[in-house]
Design an enzyme around this catalytic site. Structure first.
Site, short mmCIF file in Angstrom:
data_model
loop_
_atom_site.label_atom_id
_atom_site.label_comp_id
_atom_site.label_asym_id
_atom_site.label_seq_id
_atom_site.Cartn_x
_atom_site.Cartn_y
_atom_site.Cartn_z
CG PHE A 1 -3.47 -3.11 10.15
CD1 PHE A 1 -4.44 -3.59 9.27
CD2 PHE A 1 -2.25 -2.70 9.61
CE1 PHE A 1 -4.20 -3.67 7.91
CE2 PHE A 1 -2.01 -2.77 8.25
CZ PHE A 1 -2.98 -3.26 7.40
CG HIS B 1 -3.89 -4.08 3.07
ND1 HIS B 1 -4.93 -3.47 2.43
CD2 HIS B 1 -4.47 -4.75 4.10
CE1 HIS B 1 -6.08 -3.76 3.03
NE2 HIS B 1 -5.83 -4.55 4.06
CD GLN C 1 -2.51 0.76 2.84
OE1 GLN C 1 -1.93 1.10 3.88
NE2 GLN C 1 -3.68 0.18 2.86
CE LYS D 1 -11.22 -10.45 5.03
NZ LYS D 1 -11.65 -9.13 4.57
CG HIS D 2 -6.22 -12.09 4.91
ND1 HIS D 2 -7.07 -12.30 3.86
CD2 HIS D 2 -6.44 -10.80 5.31
CE1 HIS D 2 -7.76 -11.19 3.61
NE2 HIS D 2 -7.41 -10.27 4.49
CG HIS E 1 -8.43 -7.17 10.18
ND1 HIS E 1 -9.77 -7.48 10.20
CD2 HIS E 1 -8.11 -6.99 8.87
CE1 HIS E 1 -10.24 -7.47 8.97
NE2 HIS E 1 -9.25 -7.18 8.14
CD GLU E 2 -4.68 -7.59 6.73
OE1 GLU E 2 -4.39 -8.42 5.86
OE2 GLU E 2 -5.68 -6.87 6.66
P1 AMP Z 1 -8.76 -6.71 4.75
O1 AMP Z 1 -9.98 -7.15 5.54
O2 AMP Z 1 -7.57 -7.61 4.94
O3 AMP Z 1 -9.07 -6.41 3.31
O4 AMP Z 1 -8.32 -5.30 5.39
C1 AMP Z 1 -9.21 -4.23 5.42
C2 AMP Z 1 -9.10 -3.52 6.74
O5 AMP Z 1 -7.75 -3.14 6.96
C3 AMP Z 1 -9.92 -2.24 6.76
O6 AMP Z 1 -10.51 -2.13 8.05
C4 AMP Z 1 -8.89 -1.15 6.57
O7 AMP Z 1 -9.26 0.08 7.14
C5 AMP Z 1 -7.71 -1.75 7.29
N1 AMP Z 1 -6.43 -1.23 6.80
C6 AMP Z 1 -5.96 -1.26 5.54
N2 AMP Z 1 -4.75 -0.71 5.47
C7 AMP Z 1 -4.44 -0.32 6.73
C8 AMP Z 1 -3.32 0.32 7.31
N3 AMP Z 1 -2.24 0.67 6.61
N4 AMP Z 1 -3.38 0.58 8.63
C9 AMP Z 1 -4.44 0.23 9.39
N5 AMP Z 1 -5.53 -0.37 8.91
C10 AMP Z 1 -5.53 -0.65 7.59
#
Ligand code: AMP
Length: 222
Positions: free
Chosen positions: A107, A65, A38, A114-115, A110-111
């Site tokens: 973040f 990302h 990103q 989810k992944h 979450h990554e």
């Molecule tokens: P995904 O579900 O993997 O597609 O990620 C999407 C989520 O990641 C959304 O909530 C975005 O706001 C968040 N996101 C994407 N890039 C960033 C970043 N550089 N920092 C923090 N949150 C991010």
């Protein structure tokens, strides 16, 4: 009698629910990864707005990302088997959290949730984050673009030129994704490259992500 039949039915339903969850979390598999990088200037320039991490303004560079397991038919698994997050110091630099809503671990969690959990049969959590960081280091996107005369200077560049420069510089086809700034300008937001299922080597993408870009896009200053 009626009561016990209902009881058995409810138990059966609960058992089925458990079994389907088990098969989702254990039997997943995937064919390849997208490494999604990103441009922080584009994230910060949009309705997302952004907040810098406690370490200060991130480097003027692409940041990760995610590393997303994907199937060759274009679909992808998610949310496979959640566990607590372990930190990797290199992430502070190369996988920068820019959200104002959450702290950076949110973040990364979450990554992973989810992944990353969907490639856990191949890469444990530490290896997963390390794989993304190592692949990012193999292809210096900003250096490749600058060598081709494409700079983060707020000017507009052809998406085709950007993708051709990455192909020439890395040897692999990349897909650019865009977003819009608050004035509606299309911007270079993310770059997708494909990685083999081991997480080690770049490959040509089995599926090209659907592109949402104007032919000419801005590369914002950061
Ligand atoms: P995904 O579900 O993997 O597609 O990620 C999407 C989520 O990641 C959304 O909530 C975005 O706001 C968040 N996101 C994407 N890039 C960033 C970043 N550089 N920092 C923090 N949150 C991010």
């Amino acid at each position: 009698m009626v009561k016990s039949s209902w009881f058995i039915l409810v138990e059966l339903l609960l058992l089925l629910q458990c079994l389907s969850h088990f098969s989702i979390s254990q039997g997943q598999g995937y064919d390849f990864f997208y490494l999604v990088q990103q441009w922080p200037g584009s994230f910060c320039d949009t309705k997302f707005s952004c907040c810098y991490p406690t370490t200060g303004k991130p480097a003027t560079n692409f940041t990760i990302h995610g590393l997303w397991p994907n199937y060759s038919n274009g679909s992808y698994p998610y949310g496979c088997n959640r566990i607590a997050l372990m930190m990797e110091p290199r992430m502070e630099v190369s996988w920068v959290s820019l959200s104002c809503k959450n702290n950076e671990t949110t973040f990364w969690t979450h990554e992973w949730d989810k992944h990353g959990t969907c490639s856990e049969s191949v890469l444990d959590q530490h290896s997963y984050f390390e794989a993304a960081l190592n692949i990012k280091d193999k292809v210096n996107l900003l250096q490749i673009l600058e060598a081709a005369g494409i700079h983060p200077d707020d000017k507009f560049y052809k998406v085709d030129d950007i993708e051709e420069a990455i192909k020439a510089g890395s040897g692999y086809t990349a897909t650019v994704q865009c977003n819009s700034d608050l004035s509606g300008n299309a911007q270079l937001f993310e770059v997708y490259l494909c990685v083999d299922a081991s997480g080690k080597d770049l490959i040509e993408c089995p599926v090209i992500p659907t592109k949402k870009c104007n032919p000419s896009i801005q590369f914002p200053i950061f």
